[in-house]
Design a protein around this motif. Structure first.
Motif, mmCIF file in Angstrom:
data_model
loop_
_atom_site.group_PDB
_atom_site.id
_atom_site.type_symbol
_atom_site.label_atom_id
_atom_site.label_comp_id
_atom_site.label_asym_id
_atom_site.label_seq_id
_atom_site.Cartn_x
_atom_site.Cartn_y
_atom_site.Cartn_z
ATOM 1 N N TYR A 1 0.941 -113.507 42.146
ATOM 2 C CA TYR A 1 1.442 -113.513 41.236
ATOM 3 C C TYR A 1 1.085 -114.393 40.320
ATOM 4 O O TYR A 1 1.118 -114.294 38.704
ATOM 5 C CB TYR A 1 3.174 -114.034 41.177
ATOM 6 N N TYR A 2 -0.114 -115.028 40.487
ATOM 7 C CA TYR A 2 -0.842 -115.849 39.625
ATOM 8 C C TYR A 2 -1.651 -115.038 38.662
ATOM 9 O O TYR A 2 -2.356 -115.477 37.692
ATOM 10 C CB TYR A 2 -1.625 -117.081 40.285
ATOM 11 N N GLU A 3 -2.004 -113.824 39.359
ATOM 12 C CA GLU A 3 -2.755 -112.979 38.339
ATOM 13 C C GLU A 3 -2.156 -112.598 37.016
ATOM 14 O O GLU A 3 -2.952 -112.389 36.127
ATOM 15 C CB GLU A 3 -2.956 -111.651 39.181
ATOM 16 N N GLU A 4 -0.875 -113.005 37.061
ATOM 17 C CA GLU A 4 -0.092 -112.607 35.672
ATOM 18 C C GLU A 4 -0.630 -113.707 34.631
ATOM 19 O O GLU A 4 0.170 -113.847 33.587
ATOM 20 C CB GLU A 4 1.309 -112.879 35.864
ATOM 21 N N VAL A 5 -1.107 -114.775 35.080
ATOM 22 C CA VAL A 5 -1.742 -115.982 34.153
ATOM 23 C C VAL A 5 -2.992 -116.189 34.187
ATOM 24 O O VAL A 5 -3.550 -117.083 33.777
ATOM 25 C CB VAL A 5 -0.793 -117.292 34.337
ATOM 26 N N ILE A 6 -3.707 -115.158 34.682
ATOM 27 C CA ILE A 6 -5.160 -115.348 35.018
ATOM 28 C C ILE A 6 -5.756 -113.869 34.231
ATOM 29 O O ILE A 6 -6.252 -113.872 33.310
ATOM 30 C CB ILE A 6 -5.563 -115.475 36.290
ATOM 31 N N VAL A 7 -5.704 -112.836 35.107
ATOM 32 C CA VAL A 7 -6.287 -111.533 34.603
ATOM 33 C C VAL A 7 -5.598 -111.115 33.457
ATOM 34 O O VAL A 7 -6.038 -110.578 32.580
ATOM 35 C CB VAL A 7 -6.172 -110.354 35.851
ATOM 36 N N THR A 8 -4.206 -111.050 33.361
ATOM 37 C CA THR A 8 -3.378 -110.705 32.266
ATOM 38 C C THR A 8 -3.860 -111.369 31.131
ATOM 39 O O THR A 8 -4.076 -110.873 29.825
ATOM 40 C CB THR A 8 -1.915 -110.792 32.601
#
Length: 288
Positions: free
Chosen positions: A125-132
Motif C-alpha cells: 500500500y506504500y505504492e500509493e504514497v510513492i509511485v502515485t
C-alpha cells in the motif's frame, strides 16, 4: 551487527543519503551465504514453526524498493525456507480496474496474514504514497472533500500509521524493510538482466524508464520513512548494494521480532493428555 543502526527513529527528519547503500560487505558474500545465512534461517524456521503452531500472533512484512533492489531474492533465499503453510506472499502491481473503484487500502486485505502466519507484501500500500506521488496519479475522487491536492500525502501517512497501529493492537506485528540501493548498483543489475539470456525474463523496459525519476523517488522514499516509521511498525533501511548482507539483516530482524513475540508450542493438558496417551497405546498395540 547492531540492527538498531538500520532502524529509522520515530518522528525523525533523517536524510536518506545518510543511510549507506553499502557497508563494503560484498567481499564477505561467500561466508554470509554459506555459513551465516543457513544458521539464521534455521533459527528463523524454528521460531516460525512455533508461531504457526500457537496461532496467537501474526506478522506482516512489507518489502519496499525500486526495481532490482533485492525484494524477490530476499523472499527466495530467506522466507521461502519457512513452513509454507504458515507463509503468505502477495505482490502488488498497478491497481486493477476493480481495485481502483475502492479505497486505496482495500486491496491490502487479501494479503494480510492470519494468526500463526507471516504475510509478506512484495511492494505494498506504500505504492500509493510513492509511485502515485512521483507520477501524480492521484485521482480527484480519492481526495477527501475537505482537503486539497497537496494535503493528500500527509492524510495518507496518517491513515497508514493508524491502520498499522490497528493491526498491531490486534496481534499482528508490522515490520517494514526498505532496500536502499545506489543508482550505480541498479544500473549494473539491470544490465546483467538485459545481457544474460537466463535473466531476460526478470527485465522490464519500464525499469529503465523509471530511472529518469530517480531523484523524485528518493524524495518520496525519504518522506515515507520520516512520516511512517513508528514504535509499533518501524522501518529498517537496508544497505541493498550488499545483497547477501542485506538478506542476513532481514533474517536477524525477523528473528528479533519473533523472539519478542516468544511463541510456544501448545501443550496438551488434562483430559486431552489422557486421551493422547490412550491413542498412543492403541496404535502401539496394533504393532503387536
Amino acid at each position: 551487527m547492531n540492527i538498531e543502526n538500520y532502524k529509522v527513529p520515530v518522528n525523525s527528519q533523517v536524510v536518506l543519503s545518510q543511510y549507506p547503500t553499502s557497508e563494503d560487505m560484498k567481499k564477505h558474500n561467500d561466508d554470509i551465504r554459506e555459513i551465516k545465512i543457513p544458521e539464521l534461517v534455521n533459527t528463523l524456521k524454528d521460531l516460525h514453526l512455533k508461531l504457526h503452531a500457537e496461532e496467537k500472533k501474526g506478522i506482516l512484512v512489507v518489502l519496499q524498493a525500486l526495481d532490482a533492489a533485492g525484494k524477490d531474492e530476499t523472499i527466495s533465499y530467506i522466507f521461502s525456507n519457512l513452513n509454507a503453510q504458515g507463509l503468505k506472499t502477495t505482490s502488488f502491481k498497478k491497481p486493477s480496474e476493480e481495485e481502483s473503484k475502492h479505497d486505496y487500502m482495500w486491496r491490502l486485505h487479501g494479503g494480510l496474514p492470519a494468526r500463526g502466519e507471516i504475510g509478506i507484501l512484495n511492494r505494498s500500500y506504500y505504492e500509493e504514497v510513492i509511485v502515485t506521488r512521483v507520477h501524480d496519479l492521484i485521482d480527484d475522487v480519492h481526495i477527501p472533500d475537505d482537503k486539497n491536492r497537496e494535503e493528500i500525502w500527509d492524510v495518507r501517512y496518517r491513515q497508514i500509521n493508524d491502520y498499522e497501529k490497528y493491526l498491531t493492537e490486534n496481534g499482528f506485528h508490522v515490520v517494514k524493510f526498505f532496500f536502499n540501493m545506489s543508482k550505480g548498483e541498479q544500473r549494473d543489475r539491470l544490465l546483467e538482466r538485459m545481457k544474460n539470456p537466463k535473466k531476460n525474463w526478470e527485465f522490464s523496459f519500464n525499469d529503465v524508464k523509471e530511472r529518469e525519476y530517480w531523484d523524485q523517488y528518493q524524495q518520496a522514499f525519504e518522506d515515507m520513512l520520516n512520516q511512517t516509521s513508528t514504535e509499533h511498525s518501524p522501518w529498517y533501511v537496508l544497505p541493498a548494494d550488499d545483497e547477501w548482507y542485506a538478506r542476513s539483516l532481514v533474517s536477524e530482524i525477523m528473528i528479533n521480532v519473533l523472539q519478542e513475540i516468544n511463541p510456544q508450542f501448545p501443550e496438551i493438558t488434562g483430559e486431552e493428555k489422557e486421551k493422547l496417551q490412550e491413542y498412543i497405546e492403541k496404535l502401539e498395540n496394533e504393532m503387536k
